[in-house]
Design a protein around this motif. Structure first.
Motif, PDB file in Angstrom:
ATOM      1  N   PRO A 219      14.597 -32.249   6.469  1.00  9.95           N
ATOM      2  CA  PRO A 219      14.217 -32.886   5.199  1.00  9.95           C
ATOM      3  C   PRO A 219      13.732 -34.325   5.352  1.00  9.95           C
ATOM      4  O   PRO A 219      13.180 -34.877   4.404  1.00  9.95           O
ATOM      5  N   ARG A 220      13.963 -34.950   6.517  1.00 11.45           N
ATOM      6  CA  ARG A 220      13.533 -36.325   6.710  1.00 11.45           C
ATOM      7  C   ARG A 220      12.310 -36.419   7.614  1.00 11.45           C
ATOM      8  O   ARG A 220      11.874 -37.509   7.972  1.00 11.45           O
ATOM      9  N   GLY A 233       5.422 -28.322   3.328  1.00  9.06           N
ATOM     10  CA  GLY A 233       6.354 -28.856   4.311  1.00  9.06           C
ATOM     11  C   GLY A 233       6.595 -27.903   5.464  1.00  9.06           C
ATOM     12  O   GLY A 233       6.754 -28.325   6.624  1.00  9.06           O
ATOM     13  N   TYR A 234       6.620 -26.613   5.165  1.00  8.41           N
ATOM     14  CA  TYR A 234       6.808 -25.572   6.188  1.00  8.41           C
ATOM     15  C   TYR A 234       5.662 -25.606   7.207  1.00  8.41           C
ATOM     16  O   TYR A 234       5.886 -25.588   8.425  1.00  8.41           O
ATOM     17  N   LEU A 235       4.417 -25.673   6.715  1.00  5.34           N
ATOM     18  CA  LEU A 235       3.269 -25.719   7.617  1.00  5.34           C
ATOM     19  C   LEU A 235       3.249 -27.034   8.399  1.00  5.34           C
ATOM     20  O   LEU A 235       2.864 -27.052   9.571  1.00  5.34           O
ATOM     21  N   CYS A 236       3.684 -28.116   7.751  1.00  2.70           N
ATOM     22  CA  CYS A 236       3.773 -29.400   8.465  1.00  2.70           C
ATOM     23  C   CYS A 236       4.766 -29.312   9.624  1.00  2.70           C
ATOM     24  O   CYS A 236       4.511 -29.836  10.718  1.00  2.70           O
ATOM     25  N   ALA A 309       8.212 -43.423   3.139  1.00  2.00           N
ATOM     26  CA  ALA A 309       7.196 -43.571   2.103  1.00  2.00           C
ATOM     27  C   ALA A 309       6.042 -42.611   2.342  1.00  2.00           C
ATOM     28  O   ALA A 309       5.417 -42.117   1.393  1.00  2.00           O
ATOM     29  N   PHE A 310       5.755 -42.319   3.599  1.00  2.00           N
ATOM     30  CA  PHE A 310       4.703 -41.349   3.941  1.00  2.00           C
ATOM     31  C   PHE A 310       5.038 -39.966   3.395  1.00  2.00           C
ATOM     32  O   PHE A 310       4.152 -39.187   3.061  1.00  2.00           O
ATOM     33  N   LEU A 311       6.339 -39.665   3.305  1.00  2.00           N
ATOM     34  CA  LEU A 311       6.781 -38.379   2.763  1.00  2.00           C
ATOM     35  C   LEU A 311       6.985 -38.422   1.254  1.00  2.00           C
ATOM     36  O   LEU A 311       7.399 -37.425   0.659  1.00  2.00           O
ATOM     37  N   ARG A 319      18.246 -39.892   1.494  1.00  2.00           N
ATOM     38  CA  ARG A 319      18.072 -38.896   2.541  1.00  2.00           C
ATOM     39  C   ARG A 319      18.054 -39.523   3.921  1.00  2.00           C
ATOM     40  O   ARG A 319      17.962 -38.851   4.925  1.00  2.00           O
ATOM     41  N   GLU A 320      18.146 -40.819   3.970  1.00  2.00           N
ATOM     42  CA  GLU A 320      18.007 -41.533   5.235  1.00  2.00           C
ATOM     43  C   GLU A 320      19.369 -41.993   5.708  1.00  2.00           C
ATOM     44  O   GLU A 320      20.018 -42.813   5.074  1.00  2.00           O
ATOM     45  N   LEU A 321      19.817 -41.441   6.790  1.00  2.00           N
ATOM     46  CA  LEU A 321      21.119 -41.806   7.335  1.00  2.00           C
ATOM     47  C   LEU A 321      20.900 -42.668   8.574  1.00  2.00           C
ATOM     48  O   LEU A 321      20.115 -42.329   9.454  1.00  2.00           O
TER      49      LEU A 321
END
Length: 493
Positions: A219-220, A233-236, A309-311, A319-321
């Motif tokens: 997710p990150r 997101g899957y194709l990425c 930010a790109f996402l 979401r950022e640990l």
């Protein structure tokens, strides 16, 4: 034979007994046939004669094959799916009456082996056990080997990682065959047809893998929506894996049954190896659809925020640990009307100043904190060491543009540094403020990577007119001198 039968009863691992005679030429061909069969299609790995059931490894392999063949995920094989499976393994479909006979045998012997006129997993396993019990274990071995299994009932290395030569300076991407296949897999497991995979649907997709191939960082690294993985997101994620580790991508395609389901020799058919980067630089543009940008800067300048930010993730997404910061983020960017995949790779400036660093990329993003201009010094050192004498385009990004600018330390200011080294002016970035400001930076990076010869476009225009002016002056001087020389020659005559 009377003496042998008790021995066969005592030792069930004995598969066949043949009474033969070399002197009388009795059963010689049968002897070699059964000896060859025992070596090429052994029973022991498949079947436990004492328990009279399939061995766990065999049942596990056949279960994976059943799941790959169940294209609509209804836990049963329809006549169409059975015929597709039969044709893939044995080269021809079953006649309609043969299909009915098979299902009739299953109905008589296994409760629930046939449901709604479809063959269930229990029925599929029973059929293979029946083949083995009747001495036709070559049928089961043909199925297993068609799906990549070896004598140990493990997927063979040659099946999982077929030969694929990637010369230095080249990269790997999924081609349209690969994207079509992984999209079909996505659509197969998207049971509710909402255009995204829930955790349960993703678990179903991974059921044919020995372990989940994508970890908690997913997710990150790609775009997700409320914990669900969208098709984008899957194709990425597939694109990221193919670019960074093509060997792992080949393994993933192998576990999903690409060679068998797509009727190809190997999953290398789904991979494109791009031309060497040096040729792209010579021609002034790239044919690559996947571009790598290394985001370089000192600790605390905002590299991780830049990637998130790109996402499309805001400051409060949570979401950022800190202990599991992602190194990569991938998304699509429009470049002159074409969609390109851009991979951002977070790199510490200190690591590029260490011995034997890896600075190769399609475009470099050198980031400093606008509220702490002293952080620019590391960017300048990295540029001079790795990119000043090369052809990799560079963009200097001033992060935290929403904060008051700090006092400039002694030395070149970022804008003056860019002017002296013929770099584009520093681009401002802030995670707080209009999203269009961030998007413009990402589009600019992707465009510079796709067209490296235009990286200094802002300076090329000035240089062009300067060259035109100097050329015009030179032409005028030459013309005047020529006329003067001509007149002098005429007078001398």
């Amino acid at each position: 034979m009377e003496a042998v039968l008790p021995i066969m009863s005592q030792f069930p691992e004995i598969e066949t007994c043949v009474e033969c005679s070399a002197k009388n030429l009795r059963n010689i061909s049968e002897l070699f046939y059964y000896a060859q069969k025992a070596v090429l299609h052994p029973t022991a790995p498949l079947y436990d004669p004492e328990a009279k059931q399939l061995r766990p490894a065999c049942a596990q392999a056949l279960t994976r094959i059943f799941r790959l063949s169940d294209r609509d995920l209804d836990q049963a094989l329809s006549d169409e799916e059975l015929n597709t499976f039969q044709k893939s393994c044995f080269g021809h479909p079953l006649a309609p009456q043969a299909l009915e006979d098979v299902k009739m045998v299953v109905r008589k012997n296994v409760a629930g082996g046939v449901r709604d006129n479809r063959l269930t997993l229990d029925g599929f396993l029973f059929l293979n056990m029946l083949f083995i019990q009747r001495g036709r274990h070559e049928t089961t071995w043909t199925i297993l080997r068609r799906f990549g299994y070896g004598d140990t009932l493990e997927l063979t290395p040659d099946y999982l990682v077929p030969p694929l030569h990637v010369p230095p300076g080249c990269s790997t991407e999924l081609n349209h065959f690969g994207y079509q296949f992984v999209q079909r897999v996505f659509e197969k497991h998207d049971r509710d047809r909402d255009g995204s995979l829930s955790p349960a649907e993703l678990e179903s997709l991974f059921s044919v893998f020995p372990a989940a191939p994508w970890g908690p960082r997913l997710p990150r690294e790609v775009c997700t929506e409320a914990g669900r993985l969208s098709l984008h997101g899957y194709l990425c994620q597939w694109t990221l894996v193919t670019y960074l580790d093509v060997r792992r991508c080949l393994e993933h395609l192998g576990y999903l049954g690409y060679p068998t389901l797509c009727e190809q020799d190997s999953q290398a058919h789904a991979i494109t190896v791009t031309r060497e980067k040096r040729l792209d630089q010579e021609k002034g543009q790239t044919q690559r659809n996947v571009l790598l940008c290394k985001v370089v800067g000192a600790r605390g300048v905002g590299k991780s925020a830049f990637l998130q930010a790109f996402l499309g993730c805001g400051l409060g997404d949570g979401r950022e640990l800190a202990e599991e910061r992602p190194i990569y983020a991938i998304n699509t960017v429009q470049v002159n009307g074409q969609e390109k995949y851009l991979i951002l790779c977070e790199v510490s400036a200190d690591s590029l100043l260490a011995p034997a660093p890896d600075a190769a990329c399609d475009v470099a993003c050198l980031m400093f904190d606008s509220s702490d201009p002293g952080s620019f010094a590391l960017c300048a050192r990295v540029y001079k060491r790795h990119y000043m004498d090369g052809q990799t385009p560079c963009l200097i990004v001033s992060s935290k543009a929403d904060l008051p600018a700090g006092s400039t330390p002694p030395g070149l200011a970022p804008a003056e540094f860019c002017r002296r080294h013929r770099l584009p002016a520093p681009a401002a970035f802030s995670r707080v403020g209009p999203a269009g400001l961030s998007a413009a930076v990402f589009t600019r990076l992707a465009t510079m990577a796709a067209f490296p010869h235009l990286a200094h476009g802002e300076l090329h225009a000035t240089s062009f007119w300067l060259r035109v002016t100097l050329g015009a002056v030179g032409f005028a001087v030459t013309a005047v001198l020529s006329i003067s020389l001509y007149r002098a020659l005429v007078k001398s005559r």
